[in-house]
Scaffold this motif. Structure first.
Motif, PDB file in Angstrom:
ATOM      1  N   CYS A 164       2.635  -1.042   6.950  1.00 54.17           N
ATOM      2  CA  CYS A 164       1.189  -0.971   6.785  1.00 54.17           C
ATOM      3  C   CYS A 164       0.617   0.008   7.797  1.00 54.17           C
ATOM      4  CB  CYS A 164       0.558  -2.342   6.987  1.00 54.17           C
ATOM      5  SG  CYS A 164       1.329  -3.664   6.038  1.00 54.17           S
ATOM      6  N   VAL A 165      -0.072   1.034   7.322  1.00 60.23           N
ATOM      7  CA  VAL A 165      -0.750   2.005   8.176  1.00 60.23           C
ATOM      8  C   VAL A 165      -2.247   1.805   8.006  1.00 60.23           C
ATOM      9  CG1 VAL A 165      -1.164   4.452   8.641  1.00 60.23           C
ATOM     10  CG2 VAL A 165       1.136   3.677   8.015  1.00 60.23           C
ATOM     11  N   LEU A 166      -2.955   1.587   9.116  1.00 59.84           N
ATOM     12  CA  LEU A 166      -4.392   1.324   9.091  1.00 59.84           C
ATOM     13  C   LEU A 166      -5.139   2.345   9.933  1.00 59.84           C
ATOM     14  CD1 LEU A 166      -4.542  -2.552   9.756  1.00 59.84           C
ATOM     15  CD2 LEU A 166      -4.045  -1.372   7.616  1.00 59.84           C
ATOM     16  N   TYR A 167      -6.356   2.633   9.504  1.00 59.12           N
ATOM     17  CA  TYR A 167      -7.278   3.438  10.309  1.00 59.12           C
ATOM     18  C   TYR A 167      -8.650   2.765  10.301  1.00 59.12           C
ATOM     19  CZ  TYR A 167      -4.031   7.404  10.306  1.00 59.12           C
ATOM     20  OH  TYR A 167      -2.938   8.221  10.484  1.00 59.12           O
ATOM     21  N   GLY A 214       6.061 -14.138   5.198  1.00 65.74           N
ATOM     22  CA  GLY A 214       5.304 -15.197   5.849  1.00 65.74           C
ATOM     23  C   GLY A 214       4.311 -14.740   6.887  1.00 65.74           C
ATOM     24  N   GLU A 215       4.275 -13.445   7.191  1.00 64.82           N
ATOM     25  CA  GLU A 215       3.356 -12.949   8.211  1.00 64.82           C
ATOM     26  C   GLU A 215       2.021 -12.562   7.584  1.00 64.82           C
ATOM     27  OE1 GLU A 215       6.653 -11.180  11.360  1.00 64.82           O
ATOM     28  OE2 GLU A 215       5.524  -9.772  10.101  1.00 64.82           O
ATOM     29  N   ALA A 216       0.955 -12.700   8.389  1.00 73.00           N
ATOM     30  CA  ALA A 216      -0.401 -12.399   7.929  1.00 73.00           C
ATOM     31  C   ALA A 216      -0.968 -11.237   8.734  1.00 73.00           C
ATOM     32  CB  ALA A 216      -1.302 -13.623   8.084  1.00 73.00           C
ATOM     33  N   LEU A 217      -1.480 -10.246   8.045  1.00 72.84           N
ATOM     34  CA  LEU A 217      -2.127  -9.098   8.679  1.00 72.84           C
ATOM     35  C   LEU A 217      -3.631  -9.225   8.491  1.00 72.84           C
ATOM     36  CD1 LEU A 217      -2.312  -6.213   9.903  1.00 72.84           C
ATOM     37  CD2 LEU A 217      -1.904  -5.335   7.577  1.00 72.84           C
ATOM     38  N   TYR A 218      -4.366  -9.198   9.609  1.00 78.19           N
ATOM     39  CA  TYR A 218      -5.827  -9.164   9.531  1.00 78.19           C
ATOM     40  C   TYR A 218      -6.286  -7.715   9.526  1.00 78.19           C
ATOM     41  CZ  TYR A 218     -10.694  -9.151  11.024  1.00 78.19           C
ATOM     42  OH  TYR A 218     -12.037  -8.897  11.113  1.00 78.19           O
ATOM     43  N   MET A 219      -6.981  -7.314   8.454  1.00 71.90           N
ATOM     44  CA  MET A 219      -7.568  -5.979   8.335  1.00 71.90           C
ATOM     45  C   MET A 219      -9.089  -6.117   8.375  1.00 71.90           C
ATOM     46  SD  MET A 219      -5.188  -3.988   5.527  1.00 71.90           S
ATOM     47  CE  MET A 219      -5.322  -5.221   4.220  1.00 71.90           C
ATOM     48  N   PRO A 220      -9.737  -5.606   9.419  1.00 70.72           N
ATOM     49  CA  PRO A 220     -11.193  -5.717   9.499  1.00 70.72           C
ATOM     50  C   PRO A 220     -11.894  -4.939   8.393  1.00 70.72           C
ATOM     51  CG  PRO A 220     -10.223  -5.206  11.647  1.00 70.72           C
ATOM     52  CD  PRO A 220      -9.155  -5.023  10.623  1.00 70.72           C
ATOM     53  N   GLU A 221     -13.174  -5.238   8.227  1.00 70.78           N
ATOM     54  CA  GLU A 221     -13.933  -4.676   7.118  1.00 70.78           C
ATOM     55  C   GLU A 221     -14.035  -3.146   7.222  1.00 70.78           C
ATOM     56  OE1 GLU A 221     -18.360  -6.020   8.456  1.00 70.78           O
ATOM     57  OE2 GLU A 221     -16.795  -7.553   8.418  1.00 70.78           O
ATOM     58  N   GLY A 222     -13.851  -2.500   6.093  1.00 70.93           N
ATOM     59  CA  GLY A 222     -13.963  -1.051   6.031  1.00 70.93           C
ATOM     60  C   GLY A 222     -12.753  -0.292   6.522  1.00 70.93           C
ATOM     61  N   TYR A 223     -11.686  -0.992   6.931  1.00 70.94           N
ATOM     62  CA  TYR A 223     -10.492  -0.312   7.423  1.00 70.94           C
ATOM     63  C   TYR A 223      -9.747   0.376   6.288  1.00 70.94           C
ATOM     64  CZ  TYR A 223      -9.841  -1.319  12.406  1.00 70.94           C
ATOM     65  OH  TYR A 223      -9.937  -1.325  13.773  1.00 70.94           O
ATOM     66  N   TRP A 224      -9.335   1.608   6.541  1.00 72.30           N
ATOM     67  CA  TRP A 224      -8.424   2.298   5.639  1.00 72.30           C
ATOM     68  C   TRP A 224      -7.041   1.653   5.736  1.00 72.30           C
ATOM     69  CZ3 TRP A 224      -9.783   6.646   2.674  1.00 72.30           C
ATOM     70  CH2 TRP A 224     -11.037   7.206   2.954  1.00 72.30           C
ATOM     71  N   HIS A 225      -6.318   1.596   4.611  1.00 71.06           N
ATOM     72  CA  HIS A 225      -4.963   1.060   4.655  1.00 71.06           C
ATOM     73  C   HIS A 225      -4.081   1.726   3.606  1.00 71.06           C
ATOM     74  CE1 HIS A 225      -7.674  -1.676   2.434  1.00 71.06           C
ATOM     75  NE2 HIS A 225      -6.666  -1.868   1.575  1.00 71.06           N
ATOM     76  N   GLN A 226      -2.838   1.943   3.999  1.00 72.73           N
ATOM     77  CA  GLN A 226      -1.817   2.499   3.115  1.00 72.73           C
ATOM     78  C   GLN A 226      -0.568   1.652   3.272  1.00 72.73           C
ATOM     79  OE1 GLN A 226       1.198   4.409   4.002  1.00 72.73           O
ATOM     80  NE2 GLN A 226       1.722   4.797   1.873  1.00 72.73           N
ATOM     81  N   MET A 227      -0.033   1.166   2.153  1.00 74.49           N
ATOM     82  CA  MET A 227       1.101   0.251   2.166  1.00 74.49           C
ATOM     83  C   MET A 227       2.318   0.920   1.543  1.00 74.49           C
ATOM     84  SD  MET A 227      -0.462  -2.343   3.475  1.00 74.49           S
ATOM     85  CE  MET A 227      -1.945  -3.356   3.509  1.00 74.49           C
ATOM     86  N   SER A 228       3.464   0.796   2.200  1.00 73.02           N
ATOM     87  CA  SER A 228       4.734   1.295   1.676  1.00 73.02           C
ATOM     88  C   SER A 228       5.705   0.120   1.605  1.00 73.02           C
ATOM     89  CB  SER A 228       5.316   2.395   2.567  1.00 73.02           C
ATOM     90  OG  SER A 228       4.435   3.488   2.673  1.00 73.02           O
ATOM     91  N   TYR A 229       6.213  -0.172   0.426  1.00 72.00           N
ATOM     92  CA  TYR A 229       7.177  -1.259   0.258  1.00 72.00           C
ATOM     93  C   TYR A 229       8.553  -0.787   0.738  1.00 72.00           C
ATOM     94  CZ  TYR A 229       3.807  -3.870  -2.585  1.00 72.00           C
ATOM     95  OH  TYR A 229       2.706  -4.574  -3.026  1.00 72.00           O
ATOM     96  N   LEU A 230       9.028  -1.357   1.829  1.00 78.76           N
ATOM     97  CA  LEU A 230      10.350  -1.013   2.340  1.00 78.76           C
ATOM     98  C   LEU A 230      11.441  -1.705   1.548  1.00 78.76           C
ATOM     99  CD1 LEU A 230       9.553  -1.173   6.164  1.00 78.76           C
ATOM    100  CD2 LEU A 230       9.415   0.794   4.619  1.00 78.76           C
ATOM    101  N   ASN A 231      11.104  -2.857   0.975  1.00 78.76           N
ATOM    102  CA  ASN A 231      11.971  -3.577   0.031  1.00 78.76           C
ATOM    103  C   ASN A 231      11.091  -4.044  -1.126  1.00 78.76           C
ATOM    104  OD1 ASN A 231      12.568  -5.027   3.034  1.00 78.76           O
ATOM    105  ND2 ASN A 231      14.244  -3.825   2.176  1.00 78.76           N
ATOM    106  N   ALA A 232      11.721  -4.372  -2.236  1.00 79.67           N
ATOM    107  CA  ALA A 232      10.965  -4.985  -3.324  1.00 79.67           C
ATOM    108  C   ALA A 232      10.372  -6.305  -2.837  1.00 79.67           C
ATOM    109  CB  ALA A 232      11.873  -5.224  -4.529  1.00 79.67           C
ATOM    110  N   GLY A 233       9.127  -6.557  -3.157  1.00 80.40           N
ATOM    111  CA  GLY A 233       8.499  -7.795  -2.716  1.00 80.40           C
ATOM    112  C   GLY A 233       7.092  -7.927  -3.239  1.00 80.40           C
TER     113      GLY A 233
END
Length: 289
Positions: A164-167, A214-233
């Motif tokens: 997960c890459v956030l800005y 099982g992990e939770a990522l908190y992304m604050p409002e308006g944050y840019w995000h880009q997700m790359s699946y390293l494994n199928a899931g």
């Protein structure tokens, strides 16, 4: 830390956190965090994997999206294919694929899944609607974007790992934001950026983490995000309303004005409108070089 030449700091991690500390150290200052043990008591923590989803939802026909860019033919929320969930999961387990599932109410279609989670008491004003699930194949990616409703997001990963890459919103001017939209230029690879064509990306300061089952990522409002699946899931997001009137107003504008304006211009201008927006993104952003 440099990641492919990008300035990305590791997102802080905590095992557990009190509601008071979560609000004080992350929500109020609008900083991301990974909470590793937030959902250990959920049935989903033990049950949810690809085999279980195939068992309870295998007969459902699901919409699939790949990484082709938005065009006048294929819009942001228009699927590119469909297949039964059982066949899709077999595909995920057999080989890498670009096909992803999003914007699909699997929990509405398969009510038994609703018993496996609960809304966490972390001090956010959670939107009490059925959450959506997101699926992706190994090496598939979700392009850099921010959410139209400026929600605070808790994003839970299941079966597999993703990067997960956030800005934060403050970095928007460096991200080649496409006008009248919620995305950056779709031809930017944030895992291996081309600084010859997009030099200003080097100035953007963001965050990165690898999110595990099982992990939770908190992304604050308006944050840019880009997700790359390293494994199928797959993953699940819970949403909370914006905390400030300013961001609430931006959400209303996006939903009522911007989205409708862009839809009209897309119908009138077709691909020329999209190409023009992409050129403007480069021109405006390169002023900061």
């Amino acid at each position: 830390m440099m990641n492919g030449g990008l300035q990305l700091a590791e997102i802080p991690r905590v095992k557990r956190i009190s509601k008071e500390d979560f609000l004080k150290y992350y929500v109020k200052p609008q900083k991301p965090v990974v909470i590793e043990n937030l959902i250990e008591e959920w049935p989903a923590y033990e049950k949810w994997n690809l085999d279980y989803i195939k068992q309870v939802a295998g007969d459902k026909v699901v919409p699939l999206y790949d990484d082709r860019p938005i065009t006048s033919e294929f819009k942001f929320n228009e699927p590119h294919a469909e297949m039964k969930m059982a066949d899709y999961i077999d595909l995920l387990k057999s080989k890498p694929t670009d096909y992803r599932i999003f914007l699909y109410h699997l929990m509405k279609e398969v009510p038994v899944l609703q018993k496996d989670f609960k809304f966490p008491e972390v001090g956010l004003r959670m939107i009490k609607q059925l959450p959506m699930l997101f699926f992706g194949g190994e090496n598939s990616k979700v392009f850099m974007h921010y959410d139209i409703d400026f929600a605070n997001i808790l994003h839970f990963q299941f079966h597999g790992k993703k990067q997960c890459v956030l800005y934060p919103p403050s970095e928007s001017k460096y991200l080649y934001k496409v006008p009248h939209s919620l995305i950056s230029r779709e031809d930017i690879d944030f895992t291996n950026p081309d600084f010859n064509n997009f030099p200003v990306l080097k100035k953007a300061q963001g965050y990165v983490t690898e999110l595990n089952h099982g992990e939770a990522l908190y992304m604050p409002e308006g944050y840019w995000h880009q997700m790359s699946y390293l494994n199928a899931g797959f993953s699940m997001s819970l949403r909370a309303t914006p905390r400030t009137f300013t961001n609430f107003s931006k959400a209303v504008y996006n939903l009522v004005v911007m989205r409708n304006f862009d839809n009209v211009m897309r119908k009138l201008g077709g691909q020329k409108w999209i190409d023009r927006k992409n050129r403007i993104a480069v021109k405006k952003t390169n002023k900061y070089s």
